[in-house]
Design a protein around this motif. Structure first.
Motif, PDB file in Angstrom:
ATOM      1  N   GLU A 211       0.862  -1.188   0.000  1.00 33.35           N
ATOM      2  CA  GLU A 211       0.000   0.000   0.000  1.00 33.35           C
ATOM      3  C   GLU A 211       0.897   1.236   0.000  1.00 33.35           C
ATOM      4  O   GLU A 211       1.770   1.354   0.854  1.00 33.35           O
ATOM      5  CB  GLU A 211      -0.901   0.026   1.234  1.00 33.35           C
ATOM      6  CG  GLU A 211      -1.860   1.198   1.203  1.00 33.35           C
ATOM      7  CD  GLU A 211      -2.615   1.384   2.508  1.00 33.35           C
ATOM      8  OE1 GLU A 211      -3.843   1.343   2.477  1.00 33.35           O
ATOM      9  OE2 GLU A 211      -1.952   1.566   3.553  1.00 33.35           O
ATOM     10  N   THR A 222      -2.838   0.481  -4.042  1.00 34.37           N
ATOM     11  CA  THR A 222      -2.239  -0.799  -3.665  1.00 34.37           C
ATOM     12  C   THR A 222      -1.818  -1.540  -4.923  1.00 34.37           C
ATOM     13  O   THR A 222      -2.319  -1.266  -6.002  1.00 34.37           O
ATOM     14  CB  THR A 222      -3.243  -1.687  -2.896  1.00 34.37           C
ATOM     15  OG1 THR A 222      -4.422  -1.795  -3.688  1.00 34.37           O
ATOM     16  CG2 THR A 222      -3.582  -1.137  -1.538  1.00 34.37           C
ATOM     17  N   LYS A 258       4.261   7.280   2.016  1.00 34.51           N
ATOM     18  CA  LYS A 258       4.183   6.245   3.051  1.00 34.51           C
ATOM     19  C   LYS A 258       4.046   4.895   2.375  1.00 34.51           C
ATOM     20  O   LYS A 258       3.192   4.720   1.497  1.00 34.51           O
ATOM     21  CB  LYS A 258       2.940   6.486   3.915  1.00 34.51           C
ATOM     22  CG  LYS A 258       3.249   7.314   5.138  1.00 34.51           C
ATOM     23  CD  LYS A 258       2.012   7.684   5.908  1.00 34.51           C
ATOM     24  CE  LYS A 258       1.141   6.511   6.319  1.00 34.51           C
ATOM     25  NZ  LYS A 258       0.005   6.938   7.151  1.00 34.51           N
ATOM     26  N   ASN A 260       3.374   0.863   3.084  1.00 35.77           N
ATOM     27  CA  ASN A 260       3.061  -0.262   3.962  1.00 35.77           C
ATOM     28  C   ASN A 260       3.409  -1.507   3.149  1.00 35.77           C
ATOM     29  O   ASN A 260       2.673  -1.929   2.265  1.00 35.77           O
ATOM     30  CB  ASN A 260       1.570  -0.230   4.325  1.00 35.77           C
ATOM     31  CG  ASN A 260       1.187  -1.362   5.260  1.00 35.77           C
ATOM     32  OD1 ASN A 260       1.861  -2.397   5.306  1.00 35.77           O
ATOM     33  ND2 ASN A 260       0.113  -1.188   5.991  1.00 35.77           N
ATOM     34  N   TRP A 261       4.593  -2.060   3.423  1.00 35.71           N
ATOM     35  CA  TRP A 261       5.147  -3.137   2.600  1.00 35.71           C
ATOM     36  C   TRP A 261       4.335  -4.427   2.691  1.00 35.71           C
ATOM     37  O   TRP A 261       4.451  -5.305   1.845  1.00 35.71           O
ATOM     38  CB  TRP A 261       6.594  -3.433   3.018  1.00 35.71           C
ATOM     39  CG  TRP A 261       7.498  -2.257   2.853  1.00 35.71           C
ATOM     40  CD1 TRP A 261       7.743  -1.276   3.774  1.00 35.71           C
ATOM     41  CD2 TRP A 261       8.256  -1.916   1.686  1.00 35.71           C
ATOM     42  NE1 TRP A 261       8.612  -0.348   3.260  1.00 35.71           N
ATOM     43  CE2 TRP A 261       8.956  -0.727   1.978  1.00 35.71           C
ATOM     44  CE3 TRP A 261       8.428  -2.508   0.431  1.00 35.71           C
ATOM     45  CZ2 TRP A 261       9.806  -0.107   1.068  1.00 35.71           C
ATOM     46  CZ3 TRP A 261       9.276  -1.900  -0.475  1.00 35.71           C
ATOM     47  CH2 TRP A 261       9.949  -0.713  -0.158  1.00 35.71           C
ATOM     48  N   ASN A 263       0.904  -4.336   3.447  1.00 37.00           N
ATOM     49  CA  ASN A 263      -0.516  -4.001   3.276  1.00 37.00           C
ATOM     50  C   ASN A 263      -1.376  -4.643   4.366  1.00 37.00           C
ATOM     51  O   ASN A 263      -2.392  -5.282   4.098  1.00 37.00           O
ATOM     52  CB  ASN A 263      -0.995  -4.417   1.875  1.00 37.00           C
ATOM     53  CG  ASN A 263      -2.335  -3.788   1.525  1.00 37.00           C
ATOM     54  OD1 ASN A 263      -2.803  -2.884   2.230  1.00 37.00           O
ATOM     55  ND2 ASN A 263      -2.960  -4.261   0.464  1.00 37.00           N
ATOM     56  N   ASN A 265      -2.176  -4.132   8.974  1.00 36.20           N
ATOM     57  CA  ASN A 265      -1.907  -3.176  10.053  1.00 36.20           C
ATOM     58  C   ASN A 265      -0.688  -3.600  10.882  1.00 36.20           C
ATOM     59  O   ASN A 265      -0.261  -4.753  10.847  1.00 36.20           O
ATOM     60  CB  ASN A 265      -3.155  -2.893  10.893  1.00 36.20           C
ATOM     61  CG  ASN A 265      -3.606  -4.106  11.673  1.00 36.20           C
ATOM     62  OD1 ASN A 265      -2.775  -4.859  12.184  1.00 36.20           O
ATOM     63  ND2 ASN A 265      -4.914  -4.314  11.747  1.00 36.20           N
ATOM     64  N   GLY A 266      -0.152  -2.592  11.574  1.00 36.11           N
ATOM     65  CA  GLY A 266       1.084  -2.807  12.321  1.00 36.11           C
ATOM     66  C   GLY A 266       0.965  -3.908  13.352  1.00 36.11           C
ATOM     67  O   GLY A 266       1.911  -4.680  13.577  1.00 36.11           O
ATOM     68  N   GLU A 327       6.865  -1.540  12.718  1.00 36.39           N
ATOM     69  CA  GLU A 327       6.529  -0.178  12.300  1.00 36.39           C
ATOM     70  C   GLU A 327       7.162   0.133  10.936  1.00 36.39           C
ATOM     71  O   GLU A 327       6.509   0.663  10.040  1.00 36.39           O
ATOM     72  CB  GLU A 327       7.012   0.812  13.378  1.00 36.39           C
ATOM     73  CG  GLU A 327       6.918   2.278  13.045  1.00 36.39           C
ATOM     74  CD  GLU A 327       5.478   2.812  12.947  1.00 36.39           C
ATOM     75  OE1 GLU A 327       4.546   2.090  13.324  1.00 36.39           O
ATOM     76  OE2 GLU A 327       5.317   3.956  12.448  1.00 36.39           O
ATOM     77  N   THR A 330       5.383  -1.650   8.073  1.00 32.97           N
ATOM     78  CA  THR A 330       4.011  -1.236   7.743  1.00 32.97           C
ATOM     79  C   THR A 330       3.855   0.277   7.604  1.00 32.97           C
ATOM     80  O   THR A 330       2.795   0.746   7.196  1.00 32.97           O
ATOM     81  CB  THR A 330       3.015  -1.721   8.832  1.00 32.97           C
ATOM     82  OG1 THR A 330       3.486  -1.261  10.094  1.00 32.97           O
ATOM     83  CG2 THR A 330       2.888  -3.226   8.825  1.00 32.97           C
ATOM     84  N   ASN A 331       4.904   1.019   7.920  1.00 29.18           N
ATOM     85  CA  ASN A 331       4.777   2.474   7.851  1.00 29.18           C
ATOM     86  C   ASN A 331       6.139   3.124   7.596  1.00 29.18           C
ATOM     87  O   ASN A 331       6.643   3.866   8.425  1.00 29.18           O
ATOM     88  CB  ASN A 331       4.153   2.992   9.154  1.00 29.18           C
ATOM     89  CG  ASN A 331       3.826   4.469   9.074  1.00 29.18           C
ATOM     90  OD1 ASN A 331       3.693   5.032   7.990  1.00 29.18           O
ATOM     91  ND2 ASN A 331       3.719   5.116  10.232  1.00 29.18           N
TER      92      ASN A 331
END
Ligand SMILES: Cc1cc2nc3c(=O)[nH]c(=O)nc-3n(C[C@H](O)[C@H](O)[C@H](O)COP(=O)(O)OP(=O)(O)OC[C@H]3O[C@@H](n4cnc5c(N)ncnc54)[C@H](O)[C@@H]3O)c2cc1C
Length: 405
Positions: A211, A222, A258, A260-261, A263, A265-266, A327, A330-331
């Motif tokens: 994402e 995505t 940003k 999110n590798w 896709n 949530n953390g 982190e 995902t971010n």
């Protein structure tokens, strides 16, 4: 002064498709294509890496419109008249068999854009369409109901004028002199230039289902991401560049991206890492990536940037370090500085304002008998055959209007 029923300005994809379809429907009309270059169909030739990605295997009009950052609303009606399936049928009927590839892009079976060019040139020849090269239009005037089109050397007259001059600043200027408003052109479909230790020396590494979003905006997409020598590319990035074309130009291509590798949530990423700590306690952390979409090379890089020694056993890594790793996975926030062209496929956002066009006919609302198709309009799409589909659809609708009026 040469006179025609229909003059088409621009010998590209939209111009040829429009001319051929007009003549096939009404052979009594005299049709000429005026092309400023010494060759026609030059963009078709280089398109799709020389293979010409003619359209896309998406056969539902509403779904198809989603690929157009500009033109989505306006193309819905026209797609009910002529869209991807019709394009396939048209080319097959004109002796160009097509094939659908695994990613739904559609190409000539010959794998050569020359098949499309030959098809168009043969058809124009057989139908008696005049193709005038080295004929750049420099002025357009309307005298009563007749269009007067001038080049440096000659003058032409016609009843119906079709503008298919692509992304031409000169033509947009001429149209502005006819009171049309033009949305300032900005590039679309570009890759993000990012210098960051996470990406360094990893060109060619790709991650499926990532994402990507632009910080502090609603822009998000995505799909697969590709690491390049200069930063990031791949479908997720290109799509974002198209949908963000205007905003990113306003930011002068300086913005935060940003990624999110995973896709996900953390917390989910952290749960996977904690499970590894429990179940693989005695293994060293660099042995393999616990996430199937993250390759071993990239996994090692994540460990490096999170200051985790790869030789450490899972059991010995602090929860704090694992939280930092989750982190990062995902971010990740990158600072993008500038853009690069995607495989030389530069598409422009901008063009004739869509509010000034009647999309039932692709005709100017300001001037009857003035038509637009292709990239001259403020319509553009993501990569995958959609830009040509816009040209074919516009050309088809115009041909219906002109041939039967
Ligand atoms: C490298 C590259 C690869 C691409 N690959 C694909 C792909 O595989 N699939 C896809 O869907 N899209 C692709 N695109 C986008 C696609 O090529 C365009 O959307 C499409 O060509 C637009 O067609 P058009 O007829 O509107 O404009 P063009 O093809 O640009 O044609 C416009 C013509 O008008 C002529 N002209 C301009 N001004 C004047 C004037 N004043 N007088 C007379 N003639 C004039 C130009 O010389 C040109 O020949 C690619 C683009 C590039 C650059």
């Amino acid at each position: 002064m040469k006179q025609y029923d229909v003059i088409i300005v621009g010998g590209g994809a939209a111009g040829f498709f429009t001319a051929i379809n007009i003549k096939e429907k009404n052979e009594s009309l005299s049709v000429a294509i005026l092309e400023k270059g010494k060759e026609v169909l030059q963009k078709v030739k280089i398109s799709g890496g020389g293979r010409c990605n003619v359209t896309h295997a998406c056969f539902e009009p509403k779904e198809l419109t989603e690929f157009y950052p500009r033109g989505k609303r306006e193309l819905l009606g026209p797609f009910h008249q002529f869209m991807t399936g019709d394009t396939m049928e048209w080319f097959e009927n004109h002796g160009v068999p097509l094939k659908i590839e695994a990613d739904n892009r559609i190409f000539p079976q010959s794998n050569s854009s020359q098949s499309i060019i030959d098809c168009f040139l043969n058809a124009t020849h057989q139908l008696g369409i005049e193709v005038l090269k080295n004929t750049g239009v420099t002025a357009i005037d309307k005298i009563e109901d007749v269009w007067k089109v001038s080049t440096k050397e000659s003058e032409f007259e016609c009843n119906k004028l079709v503008i298919t001059a692509g992304s031409s600043k000169q033509m947009w200027k001429l149209l502005a002199s006819l009171e049309h408003n033009v949305v300032e052109p900005v590039p679309s479909l570009f890759t993000f230039n990012i210098k960051d230790p996470l990406l360094q020396d990893l060109p060619g590494v790709s991650v499926q289902n990532v994402e990507v979003s632009i910080k502090d905006t609603k822009l998000t997409s995505t799909g697969p991401l590709l690491i390049t020598h200069w930063g990031t590319s791949g479908p997720a990035v290109l799509k974002l560049s198209a949908f963000g074309a205007i905003l990113l130009a306003e930011k002068d291509y300086q913005y935060q991206v940003k990624v999110n590798w995973l896709n996900c949530n953390g917390q989910h990423a952290l749960d996977v890492l904690f499970q590894m700590k429990k179940k693989q306690a005695k293994s060293i952390i660099e042995k393999y990536s616990p996430f199937e979409t993250i390759s071993k090379r990239l996994w090692h890089r994540f460990l490096e940037v999170c200051a985790i020694n790869g030789q450490t056993k899972w059991a010995d890594i602090s929860n704090k370090k694992l939280e930092a790793l989750a982190e990062k996975l995902t971010n990740t926030v990158f600072h993008a500085q500038g853009k690069s062209t995607f495989k030389d496929e530069f598409v422009t956002a901008g063009g004739v304002k869509l509010k000034e066009v009647n999309f039932k006919r692709f005709e100017s609302k300001l001037h009857p008998n003035l038509f637009f198709a292709g990239e001259i309009l403020n319509i553009d799409a993501v990569t995958g055959g959609f830009n040509f589909q816009n040209a074919w659809t516009g050309g088809w609708v115009i041909s219906e209007t002109i041939a039967y009026s």
